[in-house]
Scaffold this active site. Structure first.
Site, short mmCIF file in Angstrom:
data_model
loop_
_atom_site.label_atom_id
_atom_site.label_comp_id
_atom_site.label_asym_id
_atom_site.label_seq_id
_atom_site.Cartn_x
_atom_site.Cartn_y
_atom_site.Cartn_z
N CYS A 1 9.68 1.55 3.55
CA CYS A 1 10.57 0.45 3.91
C CYS A 1 11.98 0.96 4.16
O CYS A 1 12.82 0.24 4.67
CB CYS A 1 10.57 -0.60 2.82
SG CYS A 1 11.30 0.01 1.31
N PHE B 1 0.81 -1.23 0.00
CA PHE B 1 0.00 0.00 0.00
C PHE B 1 0.84 1.28 0.00
O PHE B 1 0.36 2.34 -0.35
CB PHE B 1 -0.94 0.02 1.23
CG PHE B 1 -0.26 0.41 2.51
CD1 PHE B 1 -0.02 1.75 2.81
CD2 PHE B 1 0.17 -0.55 3.43
CE1 PHE B 1 0.63 2.12 4.00
CE2 PHE B 1 0.81 -0.19 4.60
CZ PHE B 1 1.04 1.15 4.88
P1 NAD Z 1 1.37 -6.75 2.87
O1 NAD Z 1 2.40 -7.82 2.93
O2 NAD Z 1 0.27 -6.78 3.86
O3 NAD Z 1 0.68 -6.72 1.43
C1 NAD Z 1 1.43 -6.69 0.23
C2 NAD Z 1 0.63 -7.38 -0.88
O4 NAD Z 1 0.44 -8.75 -0.53
C3 NAD Z 1 -0.75 -6.80 -1.12
O5 NAD Z 1 -0.96 -6.72 -2.50
C4 NAD Z 1 -1.69 -7.79 -0.46
O6 NAD Z 1 -2.93 -7.89 -1.11
C5 NAD Z 1 -0.94 -9.10 -0.55
N1 NAD Z 1 -1.18 -9.98 0.60
C6 NAD Z 1 -1.40 -9.61 1.89
N2 NAD Z 1 -1.54 -10.69 2.68
C7 NAD Z 1 -1.41 -11.77 1.89
C8 NAD Z 1 -1.45 -13.18 2.12
N3 NAD Z 1 -1.65 -13.67 3.33
N4 NAD Z 1 -1.25 -14.01 1.08
C9 NAD Z 1 -1.03 -13.52 -0.16
N5 NAD Z 1 -1.00 -12.19 -0.44
C10 NAD Z 1 -1.17 -11.32 0.56
O7 NAD Z 1 2.17 -5.35 2.96
P2 NAD Z 1 1.58 -3.89 3.11
O8 NAD Z 1 1.05 -3.72 4.49
O9 NAD Z 1 0.71 -3.54 1.97
O10 NAD Z 1 2.92 -3.01 2.94
C11 NAD Z 1 3.77 -2.68 4.00
C12 NAD Z 1 4.96 -3.61 4.07
O11 NAD Z 1 5.68 -3.59 2.85
C13 NAD Z 1 5.97 -3.19 5.14
O12 NAD Z 1 6.40 -4.33 5.82
C14 NAD Z 1 7.11 -2.57 4.33
O13 NAD Z 1 8.37 -2.62 4.95
C15 NAD Z 1 7.08 -3.42 3.10
N6 NAD Z 1 7.72 -2.77 1.99
C16 NAD Z 1 8.95 -3.23 1.61
C17 NAD Z 1 9.64 -2.61 0.57
C18 NAD Z 1 11.00 -3.08 0.16
O14 NAD Z 1 11.50 -2.63 -0.85
N7 NAD Z 1 11.62 -3.97 0.90
C19 NAD Z 1 9.05 -1.51 -0.08
C20 NAD Z 1 7.79 -1.08 0.32
C21 NAD Z 1 7.13 -1.72 1.36
#
Ligand code: NAD
Length: 491
Positions: free
Chosen positions: A283, A151
């Site tokens: 992140c 998100f």
């Molecule tokens: P999230 O893991 O909840 O969701 C990411 C995606 O995965 C979404 O599209 C969601 O629909 C899907 N998803 C969620 N739960 C799932 C499941 N159980 N099974 C399959 N798919 C699933 O992450 P978020 O809350 O949207 O984003 C925040 C996180 O992303 C933070 O931990 C942040 O550090 C990380 N992030 C990392 C980077 C990087 O480059 N390392 C960059 C941006 C964000």
């Protein structure tokens, strides 16, 4: 209220899934749209892959020089519509207008770099590897590829992958976060104007069910994921077990070390921007600030004074420097972690909980928060907070600080503030993180470089952006050839 459509086979069409969830403005809880979210999104993915595979057969035969022409047009469309996109990003994710414009700029830079694909995907050749035999390596596309995104950067993160995937000849499916799907819907209005085979680039909504359909579909060859560590680990293990190429970026807990010889004024502002920018939902947000030796009091006082001047509110208002966090659940989780830190012995210097913003009383606001003397062996120091919270800790040497950095489970970023070249050199060499900042607070690689990440922050080999993305979206083919020497024959 609009139910968002998928973009499949070059058409906007209703999802087969009739269950929806609300897309909500985090500053005021106003419902912006409804997004399909449930078991039947699996069928949407299957339909999408069918058309994507057909489009891939045609697109992969188009010369790369022609393929990149669509990217020049995409860049222009993104530039012309920056303000419209920024408004959508601010309303669905809570960012300030400047932050929203900043992420669009990063998206555009990836399109620019991918325009160089004719040069970036060149192969290798050795003439006469043995007498009369030549050997060459060429790069070919994989087929249908997909990304699943978080998100916190509704536009930028898709562009770590999309322009490279299509420039190298693949089909590409985007599954955006269900919390912020509106930005991609707008961007797909621009993609619709490009001269691409129908079905080559598609948009499908949903959550776990559509993600699982992507992970299981035999015709999807590669998956790029960005999100939290538990989901990244799941995507990597399930995707690779199903024979796919996977790159999965996870969560983070980023330490910043400040040495006594750091420039206090410069460091203070940069560190505060890193911790509180995007309400700490990056992140690459700094989370734990480690002051070494004498820097403790000076840095603490300067940061405290600086942070008090920051304005929290609706990101669309010009005077606001920090918006809300994404959901009421996030707000509760972050406030709970702050309390946990206090219960574990930390002192609270600035308490941003229970923030009320006039006119936005229902928003998920937390004001900048500073905790001091956080216990090193407790949960707050290990857990990704993903909110506007700074934990200050003090150490006596750079060696102790590096040891602390390297003990962390995550390895997305580590930064050092100093005026000593020798300290900088030691830190960049010894700190175990994929992105290192020296007098930089958000060490976000530009599009020419891989968006790195180590340890629990990344699962895979090749990262997004630049040459890594070109490698990820292509498979190498080696050709060894010999030709009878007809020139020596007499005809
Ligand atoms: P999230 O893991 O909840 O969701 C990411 C995606 O995965 C979404 O599209 C969601 O629909 C899907 N998803 C969620 N739960 C799932 C499941 N159980 N099974 C399959 N798919 C699933 O992450 P978020 O809350 O949207 O984003 C925040 C996180 O992303 C933070 O931990 C942040 O550090 C990380 N992030 C990392 C980077 C990087 O480059 N390392 C960059 C941006 C964000």
């Amino acid at each position: 209220m609009d139910i968002l459509k998928n973009y499949i086979n070059g058409n906007w069409q209703d999802s087969l899934c009739k269950q929806t969830i609300d897309v909500v403005n985090p500053a005021n809880q106003v419902v912006l749209a409804k997004v399909p979210f449930g078991a039947d999104t699996k069928t949407d993915v299957e339909e999408c892959v069918l058309y994507a595979n057909k489009a891939y057969q045609e697109w992969s035969q188009v010369p790369v020089i022609k393929r990149v022409q669509v990217l020049y047009k995409l860049k222009t469309l993104l530039e012309e519509n920056k303000d419209v996109l920024a408004e959508i990003i601010t309303n669905e994710s809570g960012k300030t207008k400047a932050e929203s414009l900043g992420e669009i700029q990063r998206a555009i830079e990836n399109v620019e770099v991918a325009c160089g694909t004719p040069m970036l995907m060149t192969g290798d050749v050795i003439e006469d590897i043995a007498t009369g035999i030549d050997e060459m390596m060429i790069r070919q596309p994989l087929g249908v590829t997909a990304c699943i995104t978080p998100f916190n950067f509704p536009s930028m993160i898709v562009f770590w992958f999309l322009p490279y995937a299509i420039a190298t000849g693949n089909a590409f499916i985007v599954k955006p976060s269900e919390k912020v799907p509106l930005t991609m819907v707008k961007i797909f209005e621009f993609i619709d104007k490009l001269d691409l085979p129908k079905g080559l680039v598609s948009l499908v909504h949903g959550g776990k069910e559509s993600v699982d359909a992507i992970l299981e579909h035999p015709n999807i060859k590669a998956i790029s994921f960005v999100g939290s560590t538990p989901v990244a680990r799941y995507i990597y293990s399930k995707g690779t077990a199903n024979g796919k190429r996977v790159q999965a970026q996870g969560g983070a807990k980023n330490p910043v070390v400040v040495l006594p010889d750091a420039d206090i004024e410069m460091s203070t502002k940069i560190i505060a921007d890193s911790v509180y920018g995007c309400a700490g939902q990056r992140c690459l947000a700094a989370s734990t600030i480690i002051t070494v030796g004498d820097s403790k009091k000076e840095i603490k006082d300067a940061i405290y004074e600086h942070v008090k001047t920051r304005t929290t509110g609706y990101g669309g208002n010009e005077d606001v420097s920090m918006g809300p966090v994404i959901t009421p659940e996030s707000k509760n989780r972050i406030e709970g972690l702050i309390q946990k830190g206090i219960d574990e012995g930390a002192e609270i210097l600035l308490d941003g909980r229970n923030a009320t913003i006039p006119g936005y009383e229902n928003g998920n606001f937390i004001k900048p928060t500073i905790l001091e003397n956080v216990a090193l062996d407790k949960e707050l120091i290990r857990t990704e907070i993903f909110g506007p919270v700074m934990s200050l800790i003090a150490m006596s040497s750079i060696e102790e600080a590096v040891e602390f950095v390297n003990k962390g489970n995550y390895g997305n970023m580590a930064c050092l503030f100093t005026s000593s070249g020798a300290s900088a050199r030691k830190f960049r060499s010894e700190a175990n993180a994929g992105n290192i900042g020296i007098n930089i607070g958000v060490a976000a690689p530009m599009a020419q470089f891989p968006f790195s990440g180590w340890k629990d922050s990344f699962f895979g080999d090749l990262h997004g952006q630049g040459k890594h993305a070109i490698e990820f979206f292509t498979q190498t083919k080696v050709i060894i050839e010999r030709w009878p020497n007809i020139w020596s024959r007499k005809f």
